[in-house]
Motif scaffolding. Structure first.
Motif, mmCIF file in Angstrom:
data_model
loop_
_atom_site.group_PDB
_atom_site.id
_atom_site.type_symbol
_atom_site.label_atom_id
_atom_site.label_comp_id
_atom_site.label_asym_id
_atom_site.label_seq_id
_atom_site.Cartn_x
_atom_site.Cartn_y
_atom_site.Cartn_z
ATOM 1 N N ASN A 262 0.959 -1.303 -0.172
ATOM 2 C CA ASN A 262 0.014 -0.080 -0.107
ATOM 3 C C ASN A 262 0.716 1.263 -0.056
ATOM 4 O OD1 ASN A 262 -2.405 -1.117 -0.144
ATOM 5 N ND2 ASN A 262 -2.666 -1.495 1.911
ATOM 6 N N PRO A 263 1.919 1.488 0.783
ATOM 7 C CA PRO A 263 2.729 2.523 0.855
ATOM 8 C C PRO A 263 3.155 2.804 -0.632
ATOM 9 C CG PRO A 263 3.087 1.324 2.886
ATOM 10 C CD PRO A 263 2.185 0.595 2.060
ATOM 11 N N LEU B 223 2.188 2.025 -3.613
ATOM 12 C CA LEU B 223 1.142 2.353 -4.668
ATOM 13 C C LEU B 223 0.733 3.649 -4.196
ATOM 14 C CD1 LEU B 223 -0.884 -1.098 -5.098
ATOM 15 C CD2 LEU B 223 0.410 -0.060 -6.498
ATOM 16 N N SER B 224 0.698 4.038 -2.988
ATOM 17 C CA SER B 224 0.266 5.516 -2.538
ATOM 18 C C SER B 224 1.202 6.465 -2.979
ATOM 19 C CB SER B 224 -0.071 5.577 -1.107
ATOM 20 O OG SER B 224 -1.076 4.720 -0.649
ATOM 21 N N MET B 225 2.531 6.256 -3.062
ATOM 22 C CA MET B 225 3.325 7.149 -3.228
ATOM 23 C C MET B 225 3.619 7.293 -4.815
ATOM 24 S SD MET B 225 7.720 6.233 -2.720
ATOM 25 C CE MET B 225 7.763 4.887 -3.492
ATOM 26 N N ASN C 49 1.045 8.037 -6.729
ATOM 27 C CA ASN C 49 -0.006 9.246 -6.875
ATOM 28 C C ASN C 49 -0.789 8.748 -8.287
ATOM 29 O OD1 ASN C 49 0.674 10.741 -4.945
ATOM 30 N ND2 ASN C 49 2.372 11.487 -6.029
ATOM 31 N N PRO D 152 -7.315 6.669 -8.821
ATOM 32 C CA PRO D 152 -7.756 5.661 -7.847
ATOM 33 C C PRO D 152 -8.185 4.275 -8.290
ATOM 34 C CG PRO D 152 -8.686 7.871 -7.499
ATOM 35 C CD PRO D 152 -8.094 8.051 -8.853
ATOM 36 N N GLU E 6 -4.956 2.405 -9.323
ATOM 37 C CA GLU E 6 -4.164 2.042 -7.815
ATOM 38 C C GLU E 6 -5.136 0.636 -7.249
ATOM 39 O OE1 GLU E 6 -3.225 3.572 -3.392
ATOM 40 O OE2 GLU E 6 -3.638 4.911 -4.992
ATOM 41 N N GLN E 7 -6.351 0.650 -7.377
ATOM 42 C CA GLN E 7 -7.215 -0.309 -7.054
ATOM 43 C C GLN E 7 -7.134 -1.447 -7.670
ATOM 44 O OE1 GLN E 7 -9.053 -0.647 -4.322
ATOM 45 N NE2 GLN E 7 -9.270 -2.680 -4.726
ATOM 46 N N HIS F 154 -3.232 -3.039 -7.063
ATOM 47 C CA HIS F 154 -3.303 -3.409 -5.563
ATOM 48 C C HIS F 154 -3.866 -4.911 -5.616
ATOM 49 C CE1 HIS F 154 -5.021 -4.497 -1.702
ATOM 50 N NE2 HIS F 154 -3.820 -3.742 -1.219
ATOM 51 N N SER G 132 4.611 7.815 -13.793
ATOM 52 C CA SER G 132 3.435 7.850 -13.191
ATOM 53 C C SER G 132 2.886 9.521 -13.092
ATOM 54 C CB SER G 132 3.373 7.041 -11.754
ATOM 55 O OG SER G 132 4.126 7.917 -10.927
#
Length: 454
Positions: free
Chosen positions: A114-115, A117-119, A121, A124, A127-128, A131, A267
């Motif tokens: 998670n960290p 993928l969050s990095m 940016n 949404p 990213e989902q 993940h 990204s």
């Protein structure tokens, strides 16, 4: 494998080993190809998410799985030296190591996914998908790594045709479950690109089971009685594997993770650019299976000759392998240049993505030429168990030269995302030159062909 006395005999034996390796690698990578292609038919967000998930997974799998590439040269040298009693012990220790690696990846992935993928940016939806794709794939990590040990055992004996047949069976299984789980057919849930992750995990389990049955029941593997005796975990044996395997693994990790790093930087661009870049990179990586297979084949035959101290034969195999790789790279380059639009349309119907992908594919031509030298030379050096220089060159050529140069071109010139490709190409070319120099030194000084063979 057997001793060969003529150039024709060497070419024939190399192709007997090489062709199944090529089919095996193409089949393994085709799984990723169909994951991305079939996800692209579902939606642009899904192909972007699956592409990013694959880009994060491949350097981890290739790097840590690369540690297990210590097995073929170890087994081949034992066979060449006629010391076959040590083979089962080495295979069992490698399985213990593979399980440890798989568990470590699972734990670290649970903490860091998670960290990371969050990095990045990401949008949404993208990213989902990335993940959930990686979570689904994670259920197949343990069987995948043990399968790699069993496959390396087969390859180390020169029985690459058997591992080819097992891996070929994986492709229709993967495509079938992709169809069921991506599009929700025959009562299965419609998961989109995420479904390809679960389909891949199912496939990993099935090919592991098939390989296990083959090693236990089918000759010549059954005669080694790998699982007939319990062996305690041996840290000394792990050390032997890691001394050879870690430099190989890190070398592969530095090479493959550079593409993940570029994806991270990419990204910042829109979804169209990310999808186009990933499609072009996926196809270039698919073609890389040819020089990679030649590299793996050269490791086996060179290790066999070095184990028997036939250094002149090892040198001749080196020349043959590099020549084959160069010829194939020229053919692949022509395919990319003349059919790049058709290649792009395989992955997506989006005309904007297709147009941008064709531009990225032009740069992929230069990948093929550099790979034709550096990949076979890496395999030759592994056959000599000379792995530390490859590790050093991968670090320098990609991370010290390639990525900084690409970042500079992408952010401080008008090249934009294409700058990263130019940086990677530059690093790859420098790495090939350095590896060639190391090989020439090794064959002239440490393993001169004038030394008597046994």
């Amino acid at each position: 494998m057997r001793k060969t006395n003529t150039t024709h005999g060497k070419i024939r034996q190399l192709f007997i080993i090489l062709f199944p390796l090529l089919i095996t690698q193409l089949s393994l990578y085709a799984m990723s190809f169909f994951d991305i292609m079939m996800s692209g038919r579902y939606s642009t967000a899904d192909v972007a998410g699956v592409s990013i998930g694959s880009s994060l997974w491949m350097p981890i799998y290739s790097g840590l799985g690369g540690i297990l590439l210590a097995i073929p040269p170890i087994i081949s040298q034992l066979i060449g030296a006629k010391d076959i009693k040590k083979v089962p012990f080495n295979i069992i220790q490698a399985i213990y190591l593979a399980l440890a690696i798989g568990v470590a990846i699972t734990i670290i992935g649970f903490i860091l996914l998670n960290p990371i993928l969050s990095m990045m940016n990401l949008e949404p939806a993208v990213e989902q998908v990335a993940h959930s794709f990686l979570v689904g794939l994670g259920y197949g990590i343990l069987p995948l790594f043990v399968f790699n040990v069993l496959r390396s055992f087969m390859d180390g004996l020169g029985q690459t045709r058997i591992s080819m047949l097992i891996t070929l069976s994986a492709l229709p299984i993967n495509i079938t479950f992709n169809y069921f789980l991506i599009y929700g057919k025959f009562g299965f849930p419609e998961l989109g690109g995420v479904g390809s992750g679960y389909a891949t995990a199912i496939t990993y389990w099935l090919i592991f089971i098939i390989a296990l049955i083959v090693v236990v029941k089918v000759e010549p593997f059954a005669s080694y009685r790998v699982f007939k005796r319990f062996y305690r975990l041996s840290l000394k044996s792990w050390k032997t594997l890691l001394v050879i395997g870690l430099p190989i693994g890190f070398s592969i990790f530095f090479e493959t993770s550079i593409f993940a790093a570029v994806t991270l930087f990419m990204s910042s661009y829109d979804t169209i650019t990310i999808a186009s870049h990933q499609i072009a990179m996926n196809f270039a990586s698919f073609l890389y299976m040819a020089p990679l297979s030649i590299s793996m084949g050269l490791t086996i035959v060179v290790a066999f000759e070095v184990g028997a101290k036939r250094y002149s034969d090892a040198r001749e195999y080196s020349k043959i392998g590099i020549s084959i790789a160069v010829i194939l790279s020229l053919i692949c380059s022509l395919v990319i240049f003349f059919l790049r639009e058709q290649v792009a349309s395989i992955y997506t119907d989006d005309q904007v993505v297709i147009k941008l992908t064709t531009h990225f594919l032009i740069y992929a031509i230069f990948f093929q030429i550099s790979d034709a030298f550096q990949a076979p030379i890496q395999g030759i050096l592994r056959g000599y168990k000379d792995v530390n220089f490859t590790f050093f060159m991968s670090l320098v050529s990609y991370w010290v030269i390639g990525l900084p140069f690409g970042y500079t071109l992408a952010n401080f010139t008008d090249l934009g995302p294409f700058g990263y490709w130019i940086g990677l190409i530059s690093g790859l070319a420098i790495g090939a030159i350095g590896l060639l120099g190391r090989l020439l030194y090794l064959q002239k000084v440490k393993y001169p062909s004038t030394q008597k063979s046994v």
